[in-house]
Design a protein around this motif. Structure first.
Motif, PDB file in Angstrom:
ATOM      1  N   ALA A  99      11.328  12.133  -0.778  1.00  0.00           N
ATOM      2  CA  ALA A  99      11.844  12.527   0.525  1.00  0.00           C
ATOM      3  C   ALA A  99      11.826  11.419   1.387  1.00  0.00           C
ATOM      4  O   ALA A  99      12.527  10.930   2.330  1.00  0.00           O
ATOM      5  CB  ALA A  99      10.783  13.493   1.130  1.00  0.00           C
ATOM      6  N   ASP A 100      10.427  10.329   1.294  1.00  0.00           N
ATOM      7  CA  ASP A 100      10.302   9.194   2.014  1.00  0.00           C
ATOM      8  C   ASP A 100      11.820   8.615   1.949  1.00  0.00           C
ATOM      9  O   ASP A 100      12.329   7.907   2.997  1.00  0.00           O
ATOM     10  CB  ASP A 100       9.293   8.616   1.808  1.00  0.00           C
ATOM     11  CG  ASP A 100       9.189   7.091   2.579  1.00  0.00           C
ATOM     12  OD1 ASP A 100       9.139   7.022   3.550  1.00  0.00           O
ATOM     13  OD2 ASP A 100       9.121   6.253   1.674  1.00  0.00           O
ATOM     14  N   ASP A 101      12.183   8.044   0.680  1.00  0.00           N
ATOM     15  CA  ASP A 101      13.317   7.232   0.519  1.00  0.00           C
ATOM     16  C   ASP A 101      14.554   7.829   1.092  1.00  0.00           C
ATOM     17  O   ASP A 101      15.378   7.238   1.758  1.00  0.00           O
ATOM     18  CB  ASP A 101      13.254   7.291  -1.070  1.00  0.00           C
ATOM     19  CG  ASP A 101      14.600   6.090  -1.419  1.00  0.00           C
ATOM     20  OD1 ASP A 101      14.351   4.964  -0.827  1.00  0.00           O
ATOM     21  OD2 ASP A 101      15.500   6.517  -1.909  1.00  0.00           O
ATOM     22  N   ALA A 102      14.776   9.152   0.925  1.00  0.00           N
ATOM     23  CA  ALA A 102      15.795   9.580   1.212  1.00  0.00           C
ATOM     24  C   ALA A 102      15.851   9.879   3.059  1.00  0.00           C
ATOM     25  O   ALA A 102      17.168   9.462   3.476  1.00  0.00           O
ATOM     26  CB  ALA A 102      15.931  11.295   0.946  1.00  0.00           C
ATOM     27  N   VAL A 103      14.988  10.037   3.549  1.00  0.00           N
ATOM     28  CA  VAL A 103      14.825  10.046   5.245  1.00  0.00           C
ATOM     29  C   VAL A 103      15.167   8.722   5.553  1.00  0.00           C
ATOM     30  O   VAL A 103      15.830   8.473   6.538  1.00  0.00           O
ATOM     31  CB  VAL A 103      13.582  10.767   5.473  1.00  0.00           C
ATOM     32  CG1 VAL A 103      13.540  10.450   7.177  1.00  0.00           C
ATOM     33  CG2 VAL A 103      13.514  12.326   5.358  1.00  0.00           C
ATOM     34  N   PHE A 104      14.394   7.733   4.814  1.00  0.00           N
ATOM     35  CA  PHE A 104      14.545   6.308   5.243  1.00  0.00           C
ATOM     36  C   PHE A 104      15.899   5.936   5.336  1.00  0.00           C
ATOM     37  O   PHE A 104      16.618   4.909   5.968  1.00  0.00           O
ATOM     38  CB  PHE A 104      13.698   5.369   4.136  1.00  0.00           C
ATOM     39  CG  PHE A 104      13.868   3.784   4.790  1.00  0.00           C
ATOM     40  CD1 PHE A 104      13.122   3.605   5.692  1.00  0.00           C
ATOM     41  CD2 PHE A 104      14.763   3.044   3.797  1.00  0.00           C
ATOM     42  CE1 PHE A 104      13.397   1.883   5.890  1.00  0.00           C
ATOM     43  CE2 PHE A 104      14.580   2.007   4.161  1.00  0.00           C
ATOM     44  CZ  PHE A 104      14.047   1.244   5.281  1.00  0.00           C
ATOM     45  N   ILE A 185       1.476   6.032  12.082  1.00  0.00           N
ATOM     46  CA  ILE A 185       1.586   5.021  11.162  1.00  0.00           C
ATOM     47  C   ILE A 185       1.854   5.190   9.757  1.00  0.00           C
ATOM     48  O   ILE A 185       2.308   4.434   9.026  1.00  0.00           O
ATOM     49  CB  ILE A 185       0.179   4.035  11.209  1.00  0.00           C
ATOM     50  CG1 ILE A 185      -1.005   5.045  10.391  1.00  0.00           C
ATOM     51  CG2 ILE A 185      -0.168   3.614  12.514  1.00  0.00           C
ATOM     52  CD1 ILE A 185      -2.447   4.317  10.357  1.00  0.00           C
ATOM     53  N   SER A 186       2.018   6.535   9.336  1.00  0.00           N
ATOM     54  CA  SER A 186       2.724   6.850   8.011  1.00  0.00           C
ATOM     55  C   SER A 186       3.555   8.095   8.279  1.00  0.00           C
ATOM     56  O   SER A 186       3.078   9.053   8.867  1.00  0.00           O
ATOM     57  CB  SER A 186       1.664   7.125   7.264  1.00  0.00           C
ATOM     58  OG  SER A 186       2.186   7.380   5.729  1.00  0.00           O
ATOM     59  N   PHE A 187       4.832   8.334   7.741  1.00  0.00           N
ATOM     60  CA  PHE A 187       5.601   9.549   7.789  1.00  0.00           C
ATOM     61  C   PHE A 187       6.440   9.092   6.751  1.00  0.00           C
ATOM     62  O   PHE A 187       7.043   8.338   6.229  1.00  0.00           O
ATOM     63  CB  PHE A 187       6.201   9.636   9.385  1.00  0.00           C
ATOM     64  CG  PHE A 187       6.730   8.407   9.712  1.00  0.00           C
ATOM     65  CD1 PHE A 187       8.282   8.059   9.420  1.00  0.00           C
ATOM     66  CD2 PHE A 187       6.202   7.598  10.481  1.00  0.00           C
ATOM     67  CE1 PHE A 187       8.825   7.092   9.825  1.00  0.00           C
ATOM     68  CE2 PHE A 187       6.831   6.421  10.909  1.00  0.00           C
ATOM     69  CZ  PHE A 187       7.987   6.251  10.693  1.00  0.00           C
ATOM     70  N   LEU A 188       7.188  10.370   6.331  1.00  0.00           N
ATOM     71  CA  LEU A 188       8.470  10.458   5.452  1.00  0.00           C
ATOM     72  C   LEU A 188       9.430   9.816   6.230  1.00  0.00           C
ATOM     73  O   LEU A 188       9.935  10.250   7.383  1.00  0.00           O
ATOM     74  CB  LEU A 188       8.863  11.966   5.234  1.00  0.00           C
ATOM     75  CG  LEU A 188       7.737  12.773   4.394  1.00  0.00           C
ATOM     76  CD1 LEU A 188       8.260  14.115   3.979  1.00  0.00           C
ATOM     77  CD2 LEU A 188       6.987  11.954   3.260  1.00  0.00           C
ATOM     78  N   GLY A 189      10.292   8.687   5.706  1.00  0.00           N
ATOM     79  CA  GLY A 189      11.304   7.822   6.498  1.00  0.00           C
ATOM     80  C   GLY A 189      10.648   6.506   6.908  1.00  0.00           C
ATOM     81  O   GLY A 189      11.456   5.534   7.276  1.00  0.00           O
TER      82      GLY A 189
END
Length: 269
Positions: A99-104, A185-189
């Protein structure tokens, strides 16, 4: 995406007091508060005696926040229905990283959208409960009058607190940094996700335990004492989750943030 895993910001009054196969009763509710758009996305679903729930709170402008939170919830839901799950902690971590990669990589008009989302998610299998958190949404565990939040917020204030306790900064630097304490300082994306909170050994559920997942609109408006009172009230799951959200919205007034919650009640005896 299957119809079964469709992501919906749920509006729910009450649910039948019928226990699913998992022995867990789940209800969700969300309101936009005083905001023009709803940037929270919720998901809950059952499969093979397992229950997955997730609350995602988006950021990055009206379109960016909505897109990021829905995409994040979608990744958790689709992975839940499509993958074989053996190691639950590993499953949750992989879902968060994807999900992090997709939102990024979200773009708008060919340019990076710069959006992001928090996530808190739990997966229960029988009496075993696993969780993961990225950002500053919360998970509460309620048992026999005791309320516990097993995760830390991933914000600058928490980082400053840790650096102060470790002697890496002094009081002056700590105080000066408080103006940015709520910055995540940390989140999906964020891209290359490194900071998340999860348990690798199960939390063992007991009968009548309650598990509450919520966006910051709820916990910033209701005190932990009020949360405890409501969770002890004996209201049915669907009525209670709606009451929690509505009280938070009323307390927050015209400036209230989007407010969302998923409540799980254990009936495992």
């Amino acid at each position: 995406m299957t119809e079964e895993s469709k992501i919906v910001t749920v509006q729910m009054d009450d649910i039948p007091e019928e226990e699913p196969v998992s022995g867990l009763i789940c209800a969700a509710y969300s309101e936009p508060g005083g905001r023009a758009s709803q940037q929270d996305s919720l998901f809950s679903g059952e499969r093979d005696g397992m229950l997955l729930a997730a609350v995602c709170d988006g950021m990055g402008g009206m379109n960016g926040g909505e897109t990021a939170s829905e995409l994040s919830a979608r990744f958790f839901a689709e992975a839940f229905y499509e993958e074989e799950i053996t190691d639950i902690a590993d499953f949750l971590e992989r879902a968060a990283r994807r999900a992090d990669d997709a939102v990024f990589n979200l773009t708008e008009d060919g340019k990076p959208m710069g959006a992001g989302s928090t996530v808190v998610s739990v997966l229960a299998r029988g009496r075993e409960l696993y969780w993961i958190s990225v950002g500053d949404s919360r998970i509460y565990l309620f048992r026999r009058g005791e309320l516990l939040c097993p995760i830390r917020p991933h914000n600058y204030g928490e980082l400053l607190k840790r650096q102060l306790s470790e002697g890496k900064i002094d009081e002056a630097v700590y105080r000066a940094g408080q103006k940015n304490a709520e910055a995540l300082i940390s989140f999906l994306g964020i891209g290359g996700l490194k900071l998340m909170e999860q348990n690798h050994q199960p939390f063992w559920l007991e009968d009548e335990d309650q598990v509450l997942l919520c966006s910051d609109g709820l916990y910033r408006s209701l005190s932990e004492e009020r949360l405890r009172e409501l969770l002890m009230s004996g209201m049915s799951t669907g009525v209670l989750v709606k009451r929690l959200v509505q009280e938070a919205v009323e307390a927050g007034g015209a400036r209230q943030d989007n407010t969302s919650a998923i409540l799980i009640r254990c009936r495992l005896a």
